[in-house]
Design an enzyme around this catalytic site. Sequence first.
Site, PDB file in Angstrom:
ATOM      1  N   MET A 152      76.522  48.327 -22.076  1.00 29.14           N
ATOM      2  CA  MET A 152      77.250  48.588 -23.727  1.00 29.14           C
ATOM      3  C   MET A 152      76.679  47.122 -24.382  1.00 29.14           C
ATOM      4  SD  MET A 152      81.299  49.860 -22.802  1.00 29.14           S
ATOM      5  CE  MET A 152      81.399  48.599 -21.584  1.00 29.14           C
ATOM      6  N   ALA A 153      76.016  47.605 -25.388  1.00 27.85           N
ATOM      7  CA  ALA A 153      75.496  46.662 -26.162  1.00 27.85           C
ATOM      8  C   ALA A 153      76.553  45.778 -27.041  1.00 27.85           C
ATOM      9  CB  ALA A 153      74.418  47.266 -27.246  1.00 27.85           C
ATOM     10  N   CYS A 206      71.856  56.605 -26.185  1.00 32.67           N
ATOM     11  CA  CYS A 206      72.214  56.048 -27.151  1.00 32.67           C
ATOM     12  C   CYS A 206      72.239  56.797 -28.635  1.00 32.67           C
ATOM     13  CB  CYS A 206      71.526  54.756 -27.465  1.00 32.67           C
ATOM     14  SG  CYS A 206      72.701  53.865 -28.882  1.00 32.67           S
ATOM     15  N   LYS A 257      68.962  56.800 -18.288  1.00 32.30           N
ATOM     16  CA  LYS A 257      70.564  57.072 -18.697  1.00 32.30           C
ATOM     17  C   LYS A 257      70.320  58.049 -19.862  1.00 32.30           C
ATOM     18  CE  LYS A 257      74.754  55.139 -20.024  1.00 32.30           C
ATOM     19  NZ  LYS A 257      75.117  55.121 -21.160  1.00 32.30           N
ATOM     20  N   ASN A 263      79.030  59.955 -15.824  1.00 37.96           N
ATOM     21  CA  ASN A 263      79.603  58.969 -16.843  1.00 37.96           C
ATOM     22  C   ASN A 263      80.304  59.562 -17.775  1.00 37.96           C
ATOM     23  OD1 ASN A 263      78.216  57.404 -19.540  1.00 37.96           O
ATOM     24  ND2 ASN A 263      79.653  56.273 -18.492  1.00 37.96           N
ATOM     25  N   GLY A 264      81.404  58.909 -18.393  1.00 36.81           N
ATOM     26  CA  GLY A 264      82.163  59.394 -19.462  1.00 36.81           C
ATOM     27  C   GLY A 264      83.649  59.567 -19.263  1.00 36.81           C
ATOM     28  N   ASP A 265      84.388  58.710 -19.884  1.00 40.29           N
ATOM     29  CA  ASP A 265      85.802  58.840 -19.956  1.00 40.29           C
ATOM     30  C   ASP A 265      86.534  58.548 -18.555  1.00 40.29           C
ATOM     31  OD1 ASP A 265      85.523  59.607 -22.567  1.00 40.29           O
ATOM     32  OD2 ASP A 265      86.107  61.511 -22.316  1.00 40.29           O
ATOM     33  N   GLY A 310      82.492  52.509 -18.633  1.00 36.10           N
ATOM     34  CA  GLY A 310      81.970  51.542 -19.775  1.00 36.10           C
ATOM     35  C   GLY A 310      83.191  51.112 -20.422  1.00 36.10           C
ATOM     36  N   ARG A 311      83.747  51.887 -21.279  1.00 33.65           N
ATOM     37  CA  ARG A 311      84.971  51.265 -22.190  1.00 33.65           C
ATOM     38  C   ARG A 311      86.088  50.964 -21.511  1.00 33.65           C
ATOM     39  NH1 ARG A 311      84.729  56.352 -25.962  1.00 33.65           N
ATOM     40  NH2 ARG A 311      84.144  57.062 -24.017  1.00 33.65           N
TER      41      ARG A 311
HETATM   42  C1  LIG Z   1      80.020  49.585 -27.421  1.00 36.18           C
HETATM   43  C2  LIG Z   1      79.214  50.332 -26.769  1.00 36.18           C
HETATM   44  C3  LIG Z   1      78.062  49.942 -26.748  1.00 36.18           C
HETATM   45  C4  LIG Z   1      77.064  50.898 -25.870  1.00 36.18           C
HETATM   46  N1  LIG Z   1      75.679  50.460 -25.569  1.00 36.18           N
HETATM   47  C5  LIG Z   1      74.880  51.229 -24.656  1.00 36.18           C
HETATM   48  C6  LIG Z   1      73.466  50.834 -24.588  1.00 36.18           C
HETATM   49  O1  LIG Z   1      73.183  49.761 -24.852  1.00 36.18           O
HETATM   50  N2  LIG Z   1      72.931  51.629 -23.399  1.00 36.18           N
HETATM   51  C7  LIG Z   1      73.358  52.718 -23.116  1.00 36.18           C
HETATM   52  O2  LIG Z   1      72.541  53.321 -22.508  1.00 36.18           O
HETATM   53  N3  LIG Z   1      74.724  53.169 -23.390  1.00 36.18           N
HETATM   54  C8  LIG Z   1      75.464  52.507 -24.474  1.00 36.18           C
HETATM   55  N4  LIG Z   1      76.639  52.867 -24.353  1.00 36.18           N
HETATM   56  C9  LIG Z   1      77.070  54.118 -23.725  1.00 36.18           C
HETATM   57  C10 LIG Z   1      77.876  53.731 -22.556  1.00 36.18           C
HETATM   58  O3  LIG Z   1      77.039  53.155 -21.448  1.00 36.18           O
HETATM   59  C11 LIG Z   1      78.534  54.855 -21.975  1.00 36.18           C
HETATM   60  O4  LIG Z   1      77.645  56.058 -21.752  1.00 36.18           O
HETATM   61  C12 LIG Z   1      79.664  55.577 -22.808  1.00 36.18           C
HETATM   62  O5  LIG Z   1      80.491  54.692 -23.282  1.00 36.18           O
HETATM   63  C13 LIG Z   1      80.659  56.567 -22.056  1.00 36.18           C
HETATM   64  O6  LIG Z   1      81.120  55.882 -20.978  1.00 36.18           O
HETATM   65  P1  LIG Z   1      82.795  55.501 -21.201  1.00 36.18           P
HETATM   66  O7  LIG Z   1      83.367  56.607 -21.242  1.00 36.18           O
HETATM   67  O8  LIG Z   1      82.885  55.054 -19.536  1.00 36.18           O
HETATM   68  O9  LIG Z   1      82.772  54.417 -21.900  1.00 36.18           O
HETATM   69  C14 LIG Z   1      77.492  52.150 -25.147  1.00 36.18           C
HETATM   70  C15 LIG Z   1      78.888  52.612 -25.432  1.00 36.18           C
HETATM   71  C16 LIG Z   1      79.696  51.597 -26.268  1.00 36.18           C
HETATM   72  C17 LIG Z   1      81.230  52.086 -26.281  1.00 36.18           C
END
Ligand SMILES: Cc1cc2nc3c(=O)[nH]c(=O)nc-3n(C[C@H](O)[C@H](O)[C@H](O)COP(=O)(O)O)c2cc1C
Length: 339
Positions: A17-18, A100, A139, A200-202, A224-225
């Site tokens: 997550m950037a 992304c 990814k 991945n996701g949620d 992630g989140r």
């Molecule tokens: C703030 C933020 C930054 C993210 N930056 C990247 C990133 O740099 N590279 C990437 O592949 N995905 C990035 N993602 C996507 C996450 O890796 C992930 O796929 C997405 O949030 C869904 O997973 P989650 O529901 O567990 O958050 C980012 C997501 C968020 C919320």
Amino acid sequence: MQIGSYHLKNNLIVAPMAGVTDRPFRTLCKYFGAGHAVSEMMTSDQTLRMNKKSLYRANFDGEIAPISAQIAGSDPIKMAEAARYQVANGAQIVDINMGCPAKKVCNKLAGSALLQNEDLVAQILDAVVNAVNVPVTLKTRLGFCNAEQNILRVAKRAEQAGIAALAIHGRTREDMYTGSARYPLIAQVKQQINIPVIANGDIDSPQKAKFVLEQTGADAIMIGRAAQGRPWIFREIGHFLATGQILPAPDILEVKTVLLEHLNELYEFYGEYSGCRIARKHIAWYTKGLRGSNEFRQAMYQVESTHKQAQVVSQYFDQLLEQGERLQYSEAVNLLQGY
Ligand SMILES: Cc1cc2nc3c(=O)[nH]c(=O)nc-3n(C[C@H](O)[C@H](O)[C@H](O)COP(=O)(O)O)c2cc1C
């Protein structure tokens, strides 16, 4: 869970997550039991390599192995070069970003925009895999738009290219972050390819983690989140998967200790000015839902020094301790009701 020659200690992975998963955050999640973490994305544009943000993102000093560096771009030659650069810089795994959805990235035809052009996807995969002697992971999302969810073709091509593991966010670019992540296509991918698949996701609770692993048959899950302000989610999920028992939420004293330690790491990593500013969003996540946290956050945002910031955080938590405040996670049960 195996990525090339690397055997991970478990199948729980921190999503890149950037702006969030910098070295201090990845280290913290690994401390709480994450088996692997992927860096924030780094552009393949060489001209930006020496800017401050890129230098922080490419800082892997002292990180627990295996170190995975994510690269983003749309030119196979530049992506290959970026992969070589990251390996020279200490990366032990290179991860390609084709997920992304951000406009800034997609306008340059990188990230999830690449999914519209499968020939280019193939060229990038081949170029990066051939450029380095370390495992390369990918990814991505289910597809670019909902009418054309081409993940099965992309996954097969990734396997053919020699990709070592494939992480799939169960949404398309069209979805951005709306609706719910969908897992059936991830399950189909898992059945049709022979490289590790990461769902991945949620995923935001131990129960949801188990559910997604079961529904997809995936080798691992990526979070992630839900780890923002809750790095101990990896401990909670690991414990639940191993024992079937839900750990109690950490008590306020532990949250205070973890947050202050996290802040120290951020201050050390980014220095006084950026450290104070970058820490704000983390403090907001850790304190979300706690008693009086809205007022606390408003005041905290005004603080301009790291010393003072740590002090107001500490005082806020002391107050919570006196009030007998407790963390509660009710969302897990609610979220599962949708299935
Ligand atoms: C703030 C933020 C930054 C993210 N930056 C990247 C990133 O740099 N590279 C990437 O592949 N995905 C990035 N993602 C996507 C996450 O890796 C992930 O796929 C997405 O949030 C869904 O997973 P989650 O529901 O567990 O958050 C980012 C997501 C968020 C919320």
